[in-house]
Design a protein around this motif. Structure first.
Motif, PDB file in Angstrom:
ATOM      1  N   VAL A 137       0.840  -1.181   0.000  1.00 30.64           N
ATOM      2  CA  VAL A 137       0.000   0.000   0.000  1.00 30.64           C
ATOM      3  C   VAL A 137       0.884   1.243   0.000  1.00 30.64           C
ATOM      4  O   VAL A 137       2.006   1.220   0.515  1.00 30.64           O
ATOM      5  CB  VAL A 137      -0.956  -0.010   1.218  1.00 30.64           C
ATOM      6  CG1 VAL A 137      -0.170   0.118   2.517  1.00 30.64           C
ATOM      7  CG2 VAL A 137      -2.003   1.079   1.104  1.00 30.64           C
ATOM      8  N   GLN A 138       0.381   2.314  -0.585  1.00 32.79           N
ATOM      9  CA  GLN A 138       1.113   3.570  -0.612  1.00 32.79           C
ATOM     10  C   GLN A 138       0.993   4.302   0.720  1.00 32.79           C
ATOM     11  O   GLN A 138       0.035   4.087   1.467  1.00 32.79           O
ATOM     12  CB  GLN A 138       0.590   4.473  -1.731  1.00 32.79           C
ATOM     13  CG  GLN A 138       0.909   3.983  -3.126  1.00 32.79           C
ATOM     14  CD  GLN A 138       0.456   4.957  -4.185  1.00 32.79           C
ATOM     15  OE1 GLN A 138      -0.675   4.917  -4.638  1.00 32.79           O
ATOM     16  NE2 GLN A 138       1.350   5.860  -4.569  1.00 32.79           N
ATOM     17  N   GLY A 188      -2.313   5.227   2.783  1.00 29.75           N
ATOM     18  CA  GLY A 188      -3.348   4.267   2.478  1.00 29.75           C
ATOM     19  C   GLY A 188      -3.801   3.482   3.689  1.00 29.75           C
ATOM     20  O   GLY A 188      -3.341   3.702   4.815  1.00 29.75           O
ATOM     21  N   SER A 189      -4.705   2.536   3.442  1.00 25.33           N
ATOM     22  CA  SER A 189      -5.309   1.755   4.512  1.00 25.33           C
ATOM     23  C   SER A 189      -5.301   0.273   4.176  1.00 25.33           C
ATOM     24  O   SER A 189      -5.353  -0.123   3.005  1.00 25.33           O
ATOM     25  CB  SER A 189      -6.749   2.199   4.760  1.00 25.33           C
ATOM     26  OG  SER A 189      -6.816   3.549   5.168  1.00 25.33           O
ATOM     27  N   LEU A 190      -5.251  -0.540   5.211  1.00 31.04           N
ATOM     28  CA  LEU A 190      -5.394  -1.982   5.113  1.00 31.04           C
ATOM     29  C   LEU A 190      -6.158  -2.472   6.325  1.00 31.04           C
ATOM     30  O   LEU A 190      -6.108  -1.850   7.388  1.00 31.04           O
ATOM     31  CB  LEU A 190      -4.043  -2.692   5.059  1.00 31.04           C
ATOM     32  CG  LEU A 190      -3.219  -2.627   3.780  1.00 31.04           C
ATOM     33  CD1 LEU A 190      -1.845  -3.252   4.024  1.00 31.04           C
ATOM     34  CD2 LEU A 190      -3.932  -3.343   2.646  1.00 31.04           C
ATOM     35  N   ASN A 196      -5.026   2.758   9.197  1.00 29.95           N
ATOM     36  CA  ASN A 196      -5.209   3.940   8.368  1.00 29.95           C
ATOM     37  C   ASN A 196      -3.971   4.818   8.429  1.00 29.95           C
ATOM     38  O   ASN A 196      -3.148   4.701   9.332  1.00 29.95           O
ATOM     39  CB  ASN A 196      -6.428   4.737   8.825  1.00 29.95           C
ATOM     40  CG  ASN A 196      -7.715   3.961   8.723  1.00 29.95           C
ATOM     41  OD1 ASN A 196      -7.910   3.162   7.809  1.00 29.95           O
ATOM     42  ND2 ASN A 196      -8.631   4.214   9.666  1.00 29.95           N
ATOM     43  N   VAL A 202       3.052  -6.612   5.517  1.00 31.68           N
ATOM     44  CA  VAL A 202       2.523  -5.293   5.202  1.00 31.68           C
ATOM     45  C   VAL A 202       3.684  -4.432   4.737  1.00 31.68           C
ATOM     46  O   VAL A 202       4.657  -4.251   5.471  1.00 31.68           O
ATOM     47  CB  VAL A 202       1.822  -4.648   6.411  1.00 31.68           C
ATOM     48  CG1 VAL A 202       1.455  -3.195   6.106  1.00 31.68           C
ATOM     49  CG2 VAL A 202       0.591  -5.440   6.794  1.00 31.68           C
ATOM     50  N   VAL A 246       4.567  -0.669   3.118  1.00 32.61           N
ATOM     51  CA  VAL A 246       4.097   0.686   2.835  1.00 32.61           C
ATOM     52  C   VAL A 246       5.194   1.389   2.054  1.00 32.61           C
ATOM     53  O   VAL A 246       6.259   1.690   2.600  1.00 32.61           O
ATOM     54  CB  VAL A 246       3.754   1.451   4.109  1.00 32.61           C
ATOM     55  CG1 VAL A 246       3.164   2.811   3.766  1.00 32.61           C
ATOM     56  CG2 VAL A 246       2.787   0.652   4.970  1.00 32.61           C
ATOM     57  N   SER A 305       5.918   3.955  -1.752  1.00 31.08           N
ATOM     58  CA  SER A 305       5.446   4.619  -2.951  1.00 31.08           C
ATOM     59  C   SER A 305       6.094   4.046  -4.198  1.00 31.08           C
ATOM     60  O   SER A 305       5.746   4.403  -5.309  1.00 31.08           O
ATOM     61  CB  SER A 305       5.724   6.124  -2.866  1.00 31.08           C
ATOM     62  OG  SER A 305       7.103   6.378  -2.702  1.00 31.08           O
TER      63      SER A 305
END
Length: 121
Positions: A12-13, A16-18, A83, A117, A119, A121
């Motif tokens: 996820v960028q 973002g959320s997971l 979040n 997970v 994170v 870009s």
């Protein structure tokens, strides 16, 4: 014994959320504490969030206001809503179940397989 199955990790960028899910093999109401830990490369495993069978929640300072732990008792499942994710949140996240059979006994910990997970870009 408790089996834990995790899902929901991914890439996820930043910002973002997971939502991570952890399904337990028995009623989570019979488990003293459910929690999420994470371990980043070269780092110690740390507690991220936990919830007791009575609903008491605890969060690590770095995730307060961004992460929310919740549960669905009918599905024997605990969730971690994440979040405003940051690169520092990148880690393998592990679901944990801690049982205390008797007040004098030592806790027994059970772990999920981990979900990555990332994170970035």
């Amino acid at each position: 014994q408790v089996q834990l199955v995790e899902s929901g990790g991914g890439l996820v960028q930043p910002g973002g959320s997971l939502r991570l899910s952890c399904a337990a093999s028995k009623s989570i109401l019979s488990i003293n504490t459910m929690g999420w830990y994470r371990q980043a490369p070269g780092k110690q495993r740390e507690l991220v969030a936990s919830i007791t069978s009575t609903g008491r929640r605890n969060y690590v300072d770095s995730t307060k206001g961004r992460f929310t732990i919740s549960r669905d008792n009918t599905k024997n499942t605990v969730y971690l809503q994440m979040n405003s994710l940051e690169p520092a949140d990148t880690a393998v996240y592990y679901c944990n179940a801690r049982e205390v059979l008797w007040s004098w006994s030592t806790p027994r910990d059970y772990w999920g397989q981990g979900t990555q997970v990332t994170v970035s870009s």
